[in-house]
Design a protein around this motif. Structure first.
Motif, short mmCIF file in Angstrom:
data_model
loop_
_atom_site.label_atom_id
_atom_site.label_comp_id
_atom_site.label_asym_id
_atom_site.label_seq_id
_atom_site.Cartn_x
_atom_site.Cartn_y
_atom_site.Cartn_z
N THR A 197 0.83 -1.21 0.00
CA THR A 197 0.00 0.00 0.00
C THR A 197 0.86 1.26 0.00
OG1 THR A 197 -0.21 -0.24 2.39
CG2 THR A 197 -2.05 -1.00 1.07
N LEU A 231 3.79 1.67 -1.20
CA LEU A 231 4.40 1.87 -2.51
C LEU A 231 3.38 2.34 -3.55
CD1 LEU A 231 7.32 1.08 -3.87
CD2 LEU A 231 5.63 0.07 -5.36
N MET A 232 2.17 1.76 -3.53
CA MET A 232 1.14 2.19 -4.47
C MET A 232 0.85 3.68 -4.31
SD MET A 232 0.05 -0.23 -6.36
CE MET A 232 1.35 -1.41 -6.49
N LEU A 233 0.90 4.14 -3.05
CA LEU A 233 0.58 5.54 -2.78
C LEU A 233 1.64 6.49 -3.35
CD1 LEU A 233 -0.93 5.19 0.79
CD2 LEU A 233 -2.12 5.94 -1.27
N TYR A 263 2.89 6.29 -6.37
CA TYR A 263 2.42 6.63 -7.72
C TYR A 263 1.26 7.62 -7.64
CZ TYR A 263 5.25 2.74 -9.36
OH TYR A 263 6.29 1.91 -9.65
N VAL A 264 0.36 7.39 -6.69
CA VAL A 264 -0.80 8.27 -6.55
C VAL A 264 -0.34 9.70 -6.22
CG1 VAL A 264 -2.90 8.70 -5.23
CG2 VAL A 264 -2.28 6.36 -5.84
N LEU A 311 1.24 11.43 -9.23
CA LEU A 311 0.25 11.84 -10.22
C LEU A 311 -0.55 13.05 -9.73
CD1 LEU A 311 -0.78 8.28 -11.37
CD2 LEU A 311 0.10 10.06 -12.86
N GLN A 315 -4.49 12.27 -15.01
CA GLN A 315 -3.70 11.73 -13.89
C GLN A 315 -4.56 10.86 -12.97
OE1 GLN A 315 -3.76 14.92 -14.82
NE2 GLN A 315 -1.67 15.68 -15.05
N SER A 339 -3.94 6.92 -12.14
CA SER A 339 -3.70 6.42 -10.78
C SER A 339 -4.71 5.33 -10.40
CB SER A 339 -3.75 7.57 -9.77
OG SER A 339 -5.03 8.14 -9.74
N TYR A 362 -3.42 1.81 -9.31
CA TYR A 362 -2.79 1.80 -7.98
C TYR A 362 -3.85 1.89 -6.88
CZ TYR A 362 0.80 3.05 -11.31
OH TYR A 362 1.61 3.07 -12.41
N ILE A 377 -4.97 -0.94 -3.95
CA ILE A 377 -5.12 -0.70 -2.52
C ILE A 377 -6.47 -1.21 -2.04
CG2 ILE A 377 -5.25 1.08 -0.73
CD1 ILE A 377 -3.26 2.71 -2.37
#
Lengths: 359, 306
Positions: A149, A151-153, A155-156, A159, B266, B270, B273, B277
Motif C-alpha cells: 500500500t 508503494l502504491m501511494l 504513484y498516486v 500523479l 492523472q 492512478s 494503484y 489498494i
C-alpha cells in the motif's frame, strides 16, 4: 567446495561496523570493473566518482544539499525498520509534504513573514505524516500489507503533484510551463553562507539528534525495539503493535514530508512535476547502511549523497550515464545485506559435498 | 474490427504481463519465499529483451534474453536469501532498486530506437474467423505462454508430487526438512521460476505491449503483481481472474479519455494503484479467505541444523 555458514554464539559487534565498510569496498571494486567494461580507466573514473566531489568547496556544499533530505528521510525509515514496519513509500510522503507546504505560497502569494516559512515547514511535516498514516491505518484496521500500500501511494502522490502543477497550481505568468509560482523571500529557506546550502541541513542534524535520544533514552524507543524484535514479548509488556505501526509511519512520513517541503523551498524554489531524484527510495539504503541507527544514518546520508554527485560528475567528465549512480546504490545495498550475514555467522568452506549434506 | 473486439484485445495485452509476473511470484511464495524484487526482475527482462531483439533483429531471441535476465536476477536473490540467509524483504527491495538502476544504464543506448514487435501467431483458418478469430487465435506466443504457464502451475501445485513438496516446504520447512526434502534447493527452483516468469513479463512489455524501450516502463506492474498474489489468496485460478480484472482497469483509463469524459488524465492513470489498494483492503479484511492458503513459512529464513 561448499559454502557453510556456522552460527556465531553471539552477534559479532566488530562485524556490525565492519560490514558496511566491507560493502563499500566491494561496491568500489565491482564499480571499477563496470567502468573498465565501459572502456574507461577505472582508477580515474573512481577518483572522479568518489573523491572529486569532496575536493572543492562548491561540491562539498552540493553534497550537504543532497545529504540533508537523505538523512531526514533515512533517520525516520531507520526507526520504522527497527520496529519491523516496512514503509517504502517515503517518496510519496515527500511529495505530499511538498504539496501541503507549497499551498501557502501558491494561495497566499503575497504573504511575507517569518511565520510563512514556519507554517510551510509545519504543514509539510503534517502532510507527510498524514499520508504516511494511510498505510498504517490500513494495516492496523484491515491487515493490508503496508509494503504494497505504501508503494502504491507513491504513484498516486506523484500523479497528484503532476495534476496540480499542470492544472490549478500552474503559475499564470509561467508561459504555460508546468510549474508553480516561484517562491520568494520568506517562502524560501534561509541560506547558510553564500552557496546553496540551506537550513534543511540543520533540520536534518536536529532530527537525527532527537531520534537518537528517543531511541536510546526513552520508553518509546524501547517499545519500538521490543515490538521490532519480538511482538509477543512486546504484547506481554503492554506495548501495542498497532500503536507502534502508526507512530513509525507518521514519524517517518512527517520527516519525509519535511524533506519534501525543504526541497521545494530550498534548491528548486518552486513546485515542478518532479521534485526529488528518488530520495525516498535511496533513503532505504541510507537506513540500512547507517545500521538503522540515527547517528549512523548521518554518515550514510553523506555517502549516498556522494554517489549522486559522483554520478553527475561522471556524466559531465566521462560522458557516461548518470544512471551509474543508481546502479552503485543498488549494489551497495546488496553488498551490505550480504556482508551482514557475517554478523551472525562465520563462513567456512568445506571440501566437496559431504554425505550429510545430500537430501 | 469492432470497438468491442478492440477493447477485449487491449485488455488481453494489458493483462498478460501482470499474469506472467503474478503466477511466477505465486509459485515462489508457495515455497515460502517472498520476493519483493518482481519489479526489478521485470524491468531487467524488458531492457535485456529489447536489447537482444534489437541487436539480433529477432523478437524470439529477445524473449529468451528476457527470460534469462529474470532468472539471473532471481538467482542473485536466491543466493542472498537462501545461502546467506539475508532478510527476504530487504533483499527483494534491493533487487528492485538494483534492477531499476541497471536497466536504466543498459537501456540508455536503446532509448528511442524502433522496436521489434513480437509477431502474432497466424493460425490458418482459425485466425480468420470473424470476431472469435482475432480474440482467441490472433495473439503472440507470450499470451498463450502466460495461460499455459498458469494452467501448468495449477496442475503441478495441486496434482503432482512436486506440488506437494513445494507446498510442504512453504507450509512448514522444518517438517519438510525432517522428511528429507532439500528445502533450500526447492526454494532455489521456485525463486528461479518466479524470476523467469517476471523476465518474460518484462520482455512482453518491451516487445509486444509497447515495442520500444522506455525507462521505468514497468511502472509499478511488478508491485501490482505482488498484490495480485495476495488478492488471489495463492490460488492460480484467481490470479488469472485478478490479472484480467486489473488489465481491464489499466486500459479503462485510455478508453474513458478517448470518449472525451472530463476526468483528469492523472486520476485515470492512478486508478490501477488505487484499485490495488482497495483490493488489498477487501481481501486482507477477510481473514478466513486469506488464512487458508497463506504459506505459513512465508518470509522466514530456513537454517538447517548442521
Amino acid at each position: 567446495m561448499m559454502l557453510i555458514l556456522e552460527k556465531r554464539s553471539e552477534q559479532s559487534r566488530a562485524m556490525t561496523f565492519l560490514s558496511p565498510i566491507l560493502a563499500i569496498g566491494l561496491t568500489v571494486v565491482i564499480g571499477g570493473f563496470i567502468f573498465a567494461g565501459l572502456g574507461l580507466d577505472p582508477f580515474k573514473a573512481l577518483y572522479i566518482y568518489f573523491i572529486e566531489p569532496m575536493t572543492s568547496l562548491w561540491s562539498i556544499e552540493e553534497l550537504v544539499v543532497k545529504a540533508a533530505p537523505l538523512i531526514l528521510i533515512g533517520a525516520g525509515l531507520a526507526i520504522c525498520y527497527t520496529a519491523n514496519v516496512w514503509n517504502i513509500g517515503a517518496e510519496g510522503q515527500l511529495t505530499i509534504g511538498a504539496l501541503f507546504g507549497s499551498a501557502i505560497p501558491v494561495y497566499f502569494t503575497a504573504w511575507q513573514s517569518p511565520l510563512t516559512l514556519v507554517l510551510m515547514l509545519v504543514l509539510g511535516a503534517i502532510g507527510g505524516a498524514l499520508f504516511g498514516a494511510i498505510p498504517a491505518l490500513l494495516k492496523n484496521r484491515f491487515g493490508a500489507n503496508e509494503i504494497l500500500t505504501s508503494l502504491m501511494l507513491v504513484y498516486v502522490a506523484q500523479l497528484l503533484l503532476d495534476w496540480l502543477v499542470r492544472g490549478h497550481w500552474r503559475d499564470p505568468k509561467g508561459f504555460n510551463f508546468p510549474q508553480s509560482v516561484p517562491f520568494e523571500g520568506w517562502q524560501l529557506l534561509p541560506l547558510l553562507g553564500e552557496g546553496r546550502v540551506h537550513m534543511g541541513a540543520i533540520l536534518a542534524v536536529i532530527a537525527v539528534f532527537i531520534l537518537w535520544v528517543m531511541m536510546s533514552r526513552s520508553l518509546r524507543g524501547f517499545e519500538i525495539r521490543v515490538i521490532g524484535s519480538s511482538p509477543r514479548a512486546g504484547a506481554f509488556a503492554g506495548f501495542s503493535q498497532k500503536r507502534v505501526v502508526l507512530f513509525c509511519f507518521m514519524l517517518s512520513g512527517g520527516l519525509a514530508g519535511l524533506a519534501g517541503i525543504c526541497e521545494v523551498a530550498g534548491p528548486s524554489g518552486q513546485l515542478q512535476p518532479t521534485i526529488s531524484p528518488g530520495y525516498g527510495f535511496t533513503a532505504i539504503i541510507v537506513a540500512f547502511l547507517g545500521r538503522l541507527n540515527p547517528i549512523g544514518v548521518l554518515f550514510a546520508g553523506v555517502l549516498l549523497a556522494i554517489s549522486y554527485l559522483g554520478g553527475e560528475a561522471a556524466q559531465v567528465e566521462l560522458g557516461i550515464s548518470d544512471k551509474t549512480a543508481q546502479v552503485f546504490q543498488g549494489m551497495l545495498l546488496f553488498f551490505i545485506l550480504a556482508c551482514d550475514t557475517l554478523i551472525h555467522y562465520r563462513i567456512k568452506f568445506a571440501p566437496g559435498r559431504g554425505a550429510a549434506g545430500a537430501a | 474490427m469492432g470497438a468491442f473486439e478492440a477493447v477485449i484485445l487491449t485488455i488481453i495485452t494489458a493483462s498478460t504481463p501482470l499474469l506472467l509476473a503474478a503466477i511466477g511470484e505465486l509459485v515462489t511464495e508457495r515455497s515460502g519465499v517472498l520476493n519483493l524484487g518482481v519489479e526489478g526482475m521485470m524491468i531487467m527482462g524488458a531492457v535485456c529483451g529489447f536489447a537482444a531483439a534489437y541487436t539480433s533483429q529477432s523478437a524470439m531471441l529477445g524473449v529468451a534474453a528476457g527470460l534469462i535476465a529474470g532468472v539471473g536476477m532471481s538467482l542473485l536473490f536466491a543466493f542472498l536469501t537462501q545461502t546467506l540467509m539475508t532478510s527476504q524483504v530487504a533483499t527483494g527491495l534491493s533487487l528492485t532498486l538494483l534492477g531499476l538502476g541497471l536497466s536504466g544504464l543498459i537501456g540508455e543506448a536503446f532509448t528511442g530506437l524502433p522496436g521489434i514487435k513480437l509477431a502474432a501467431l497466424d493460425i490458418p483458418f482459425l485466425s480468420d474467423i470473424p470476431f472469435i478469430g482475432p480474440i482467441l487465435f490472433g495473439h503472440d506466443i507470450l499470451v498463450y505462454a502466460s495461460l499455459a504457464i498458469t494452467a501448468g502451475a495449477a496442475y503441478v501445485l495441486f496434482r503432482t508430487r512436486l506440488g506437494l513438496i513445494i507446498t510442504a516446504v512453504g507450509g512448514n520447512h522444518h517438517s519438510a526438512h525432517a522428511l528429507g526434502y532439500n528445502v533450500i534447493r526447492v526454494r532455489y527452483g521456485c525463486i528461479a521460476f518466479g524470476g523467469g516468469c517476471s523476465g518474460l513479463a518484462g520482455a512482453y512489455l518491451s516487445l509486444a505491449y509497447t515495442p520500444q524501450w522506455i525507462e521505468n516502463m514497468s511502472s509499478g506492474r511488478g508491485w501490482i503483481a505482488l498484490a495480485l498474489v495476495v488478492f488471489s489468496t495463492w490460488l492460480p485460478g484467481r490470479v488469472l481472474i485478478g490479472a484480467y480484472l486489473f488489465g481491464a482497469v489499466w486500459i479503462m483509463g485510455l478508453y474513458v479519455q478517448a470518449l472525451g469524459v472530463a476526468i483528469p488524465a492523472q486520476l485515470l492513470s492512478s486508478l490501477p494503484y488505487l484499485v490495488t489498494i482497495v483490493a488489498l483492503i477487501i481481501i486482507s479484511g477477510n481473514k478466513t479467505l486469506t488464512k487458508v492458503n497463506t504459506p505459513a513459512c512465508i518470509g522466514q529464513p530456513f537454517a538447517p541444523e548442521r
